[in-house]
Design a protein around this motif. Structure first.
Motif, PDB file in Angstrom:
ATOM      1  N   MET A  43       0.849  -1.191   0.000  1.00 24.57           N
ATOM      2  CA  MET A  43       0.000   0.000   0.000  1.00 24.57           C
ATOM      3  C   MET A  43       0.886   1.243   0.000  1.00 24.57           C
ATOM      4  SD  MET A  43      -2.705   1.435   2.844  1.00 24.57           S
ATOM      5  CE  MET A  43      -3.719   0.001   2.860  1.00 24.57           C
ATOM      6  N   THR A  44       0.586   2.211  -0.864  1.00 25.03           N
ATOM      7  CA  THR A  44       1.337   3.453  -0.898  1.00 25.03           C
ATOM      8  C   THR A  44       0.662   4.484   0.005  1.00 25.03           C
ATOM      9  OG1 THR A  44       0.098   4.381  -2.738  1.00 25.03           O
ATOM     10  CG2 THR A  44       2.018   3.013  -3.291  1.00 25.03           C
ATOM     11  N   LEU A  45       1.423   5.509   0.375  1.00 22.66           N
ATOM     12  CA  LEU A  45       0.859   6.581   1.189  1.00 22.66           C
ATOM     13  C   LEU A  45      -0.325   7.242   0.510  1.00 22.66           C
ATOM     14  CD1 LEU A  45       3.999   8.373   2.636  1.00 22.66           C
ATOM     15  CD2 LEU A  45       2.152   7.340   3.936  1.00 22.66           C
ATOM     16  N   GLY A  46      -0.289   7.336  -0.817  1.00 20.72           N
ATOM     17  CA  GLY A  46      -1.355   7.989  -1.564  1.00 20.72           C
ATOM     18  C   GLY A  46      -2.710   7.351  -1.369  1.00 20.72           C
ATOM     19  N   GLN A  47      -2.730   6.074  -1.044  1.00 23.60           N
ATOM     20  CA  GLN A  47      -4.001   5.405  -0.817  1.00 23.60           C
ATOM     21  C   GLN A  47      -4.637   5.850   0.496  1.00 23.60           C
ATOM     22  OE1 GLN A  47      -2.423   1.433  -1.264  1.00 23.60           O
ATOM     23  NE2 GLN A  47      -3.515   1.198  -3.191  1.00 23.60           N
ATOM     24  N   ASN A  48      -3.851   6.431   1.379  1.00 23.53           N
ATOM     25  CA  ASN A  48      -4.366   6.879   2.671  1.00 23.53           C
ATOM     26  C   ASN A  48      -4.898   8.310   2.646  1.00 23.53           C
ATOM     27  OD1 ASN A  48      -3.640   4.434   3.882  1.00 23.53           O
ATOM     28  ND2 ASN A  48      -1.585   5.173   4.296  1.00 23.53           N
ATOM     29  N   PHE A  49      -4.509   9.098   1.649  1.00 26.98           N
ATOM     30  CA  PHE A  49      -4.884  10.506   1.598  1.00 26.98           C
ATOM     31  C   PHE A  49      -5.688  10.792   0.336  1.00 26.98           C
ATOM     32  CE2 PHE A  49      -1.281  10.285   4.399  1.00 26.98           C
ATOM     33  CZ  PHE A  49      -1.652  11.118   5.434  1.00 26.98           C
ATOM     34  N   PRO A  50      -6.789  11.537   0.463  1.00 28.85           N
ATOM     35  CA  PRO A  50      -7.678  11.791  -0.684  1.00 28.85           C
ATOM     36  C   PRO A  50      -7.198  12.939  -1.570  1.00 28.85           C
ATOM     37  CG  PRO A  50      -8.619  12.727   1.299  1.00 28.85           C
ATOM     38  CD  PRO A  50      -7.359  12.030   1.720  1.00 28.85           C
ATOM     39  N   ILE A  51      -6.060  12.734  -2.234  1.00 29.32           N
ATOM     40  CA  ILE A  51      -5.567  13.765  -3.148  1.00 29.32           C
ATOM     41  C   ILE A  51      -5.735  13.274  -4.581  1.00 29.32           C
ATOM     42  CG2 ILE A  51      -3.949  14.593  -1.416  1.00 29.32           C
ATOM     43  CD1 ILE A  51      -1.691  13.482  -3.179  1.00 29.32           C
ATOM     44  N   ARG A  91      -0.902  11.436  -6.281  1.00 25.56           N
ATOM     45  CA  ARG A  91      -1.145  10.316  -5.360  1.00 25.56           C
ATOM     46  C   ARG A  91       0.030   9.342  -5.253  1.00 25.56           C
ATOM     47  NH1 ARG A  91      -6.678   8.211  -5.944  1.00 25.56           N
ATOM     48  NH2 ARG A  91      -7.048  10.005  -4.632  1.00 25.56           N
ATOM     49  N   ALA A  92       0.621   8.931  -6.346  1.00 22.10           N
ATOM     50  CA  ALA A  92       1.715   7.951  -6.312  1.00 22.10           C
ATOM     51  C   ALA A  92       3.058   8.584  -5.961  1.00 22.10           C
ATOM     52  CB  ALA A  92       1.819   7.242  -7.654  1.00 22.10           C
ATOM     53  N   ASN A  93       3.060   9.908  -5.745  1.00 26.33           N
ATOM     54  CA  ASN A  93       4.312  10.628  -5.502  1.00 26.33           C
ATOM     55  C   ASN A  93       4.434  11.185  -4.095  1.00 26.33           C
ATOM     56  OD1 ASN A  93       5.641  10.655  -8.257  1.00 26.33           O
ATOM     57  ND2 ASN A  93       3.555  11.298  -8.713  1.00 26.33           N
ATOM     58  N   ILE A  94       3.606  10.702  -3.175  1.00 22.77           N
ATOM     59  CA  ILE A  94       3.709  11.139  -1.785  1.00 22.77           C
ATOM     60  C   ILE A  94       4.919  10.454  -1.159  1.00 22.77           C
ATOM     61  CG2 ILE A  94       2.611  11.179   0.477  1.00 22.77           C
ATOM     62  CD1 ILE A  94      -0.083  11.150  -0.944  1.00 22.77           C
ATOM     63  N   LEU A  95       5.864  11.255  -0.665  1.00 20.36           N
ATOM     64  CA  LEU A  95       7.067  10.726  -0.039  1.00 20.36           C
ATOM     65  C   LEU A  95       6.871  10.499   1.454  1.00 20.36           C
ATOM     66  CD1 LEU A  95       9.641  13.049  -1.817  1.00 20.36           C
ATOM     67  CD2 LEU A  95       9.038  10.690  -2.415  1.00 20.36           C
ATOM     68  N   ASP A  96       6.099  11.370   2.079  1.00 15.20           N
ATOM     69  CA  ASP A  96       5.813  11.259   3.507  1.00 15.20           C
ATOM     70  C   ASP A  96       4.586  12.122   3.794  1.00 15.20           C
ATOM     71  OD1 ASP A  96       6.073  10.417   6.113  1.00 15.20           O
ATOM     72  OD2 ASP A  96       8.021  11.340   6.457  1.00 15.20           O
ATOM     73  N   LEU A 150       1.758  17.021   3.605  1.00 16.73           N
ATOM     74  CA  LEU A 150       2.294  15.972   2.746  1.00 16.73           C
ATOM     75  C   LEU A 150       3.575  16.448   2.086  1.00 16.73           C
ATOM     76  CD1 LEU A 150      -0.905  15.587   2.876  1.00 16.73           C
ATOM     77  CD2 LEU A 150      -0.619  14.261   0.808  1.00 16.73           C
ATOM     78  N   LEU A 151       4.565  15.575   2.036  1.00 19.16           N
ATOM     79  CA  LEU A 151       5.780  15.813   1.272  1.00 19.16           C
ATOM     80  C   LEU A 151       5.600  15.053  -0.040  1.00 19.16           C
ATOM     81  CD1 LEU A 151       8.679  16.898   1.034  1.00 19.16           C
ATOM     82  CD2 LEU A 151       9.448  14.782   2.124  1.00 19.16           C
ATOM     83  N   ILE A 152       5.613  15.779  -1.142  1.00 22.98           N
ATOM     84  CA  ILE A 152       5.282  15.204  -2.448  1.00 22.98           C
ATOM     85  C   ILE A 152       6.416  15.484  -3.430  1.00 22.98           C
ATOM     86  CG2 ILE A 152       3.655  15.301  -4.384  1.00 22.98           C
ATOM     87  CD1 ILE A 152       1.556  16.328  -2.354  1.00 22.98           C
ATOM     88  N   LYS A 153       6.709  14.513  -4.282  1.00 20.24           N
ATOM     89  CA  LYS A 153       7.662  14.707  -5.373  1.00 20.24           C
ATOM     90  C   LYS A 153       6.861  15.111  -6.605  1.00 20.24           C
ATOM     91  CE  LYS A 153       9.201  11.280  -7.649  1.00 20.24           C
ATOM     92  NZ  LYS A 153       9.792  10.054  -8.158  1.00 20.24           N
ATOM     93  N   ASP A 154       7.174  16.278  -7.145  1.00 19.38           N
ATOM     94  CA  ASP A 154       6.479  16.753  -8.339  1.00 19.38           C
ATOM     95  C   ASP A 154       6.772  15.788  -9.490  1.00 19.38           C
ATOM     96  OD1 ASP A 154       5.917  18.120 -10.827  1.00 19.38           O
ATOM     97  OD2 ASP A 154       5.746  19.951  -9.648  1.00 19.38           O
ATOM     98  N   GLY A 189     -17.814  11.814  -0.216  1.00 20.69           N
ATOM     99  CA  GLY A 189     -16.459  11.490   0.243  1.00 20.69           C
ATOM    100  C   GLY A 189     -15.715  12.751   0.633  1.00 20.69           C
ATOM    101  N   TRP A 190     -14.402  12.648   0.738  1.00 14.27           N
ATOM    102  CA  TRP A 190     -13.570  13.783   1.136  1.00 14.27           C
ATOM    103  C   TRP A 190     -13.373  14.736  -0.034  1.00 14.27           C
ATOM    104  CZ3 TRP A 190     -12.668  14.607   6.082  1.00 14.27           C
ATOM    105  CH2 TRP A 190     -12.700  13.544   6.959  1.00 14.27           C
ATOM    106  N   LYS A 191     -13.559  16.031   0.229  1.00  9.38           N
ATOM    107  CA  LYS A 191     -13.378  17.080  -0.786  1.00  9.38           C
ATOM    108  C   LYS A 191     -12.335  18.073  -0.295  1.00  9.38           C
ATOM    109  CE  LYS A 191     -16.662  15.596  -3.416  1.00  9.38           C
ATOM    110  NZ  LYS A 191     -16.373  14.950  -4.671  1.00  9.38           N
ATOM    111  N   VAL A 192     -11.412  18.454  -1.174  1.00  9.73           N
ATOM    112  CA  VAL A 192     -10.396  19.452  -0.830  1.00  9.73           C
ATOM    113  C   VAL A 192     -11.081  20.800  -0.654  1.00  9.73           C
ATOM    114  CG1 VAL A 192      -8.354  20.705  -1.629  1.00  9.73           C
ATOM    115  CG2 VAL A 192      -8.553  18.256  -2.077  1.00  9.73           C
ATOM    116  N   ARG A 193     -10.839  21.425   0.473  1.00  7.54           N
ATOM    117  CA  ARG A 193     -11.382  22.763   0.726  1.00  7.54           C
ATOM    118  C   ARG A 193     -10.283  23.820   0.697  1.00  7.54           C
ATOM    119  NH1 ARG A 193     -15.982  21.593  -1.088  1.00  7.54           N
ATOM    120  NH2 ARG A 193     -17.391  20.511   0.303  1.00  7.54           N
TER     121      ARG A 193
END
Length: 87
Positions: free
Chosen positions: A1-9, A14-19, A34-38, A57-61
């Motif tokens: 499981m990647t971190l991206g599966q835990n956060f609704p981005i 999604r596949a580039n979340i480092l932490d 979130l620490l993300i690699k562009d 579901g979760w919506k970015v505000r």
């Protein structure tokens, strides 16, 4: 499981979340850093996200991207100085 599966981005990051760390998750609101690699530049950046739970579901505000180390340092210093005034 990647971190991206835990956060609704979005799929783009999604596949580039480092932490990531949740700051709060209560009363239908979720805040995280979130620490993300562009995917385009391969450079890391920080994002502060705030989501609200809806019937769909979760919506970015809100979200803030911080791409420069100097900006991150200034944000940290400012929060630390303001935090002294909180209960």
């Amino acid at each position: 499981m990647t971190l991206g599966q835990n956060f609704p981005i979005g799929e783009y990051y999604r596949a580039n979340i480092l932490d990531a760390r949740t700051l709060s998750n209560r009363a239908g609101w979720w805040t995280a850093v979130l620490l993300i690699k562009d995917p385009r530049t391969n450079k890391p950046f920080l994002s502060i996200y705030r989501w609200q739970r809806t019937d769909e579901g979760w919506k970015v505000r809100n979200r803030v991207h911080i791409r420069r180390k100097d900006d991150a340092r200034l944000l940290i210093e400012t929060i630390e100085s303001f935090a002294a005034h909180l209960d």
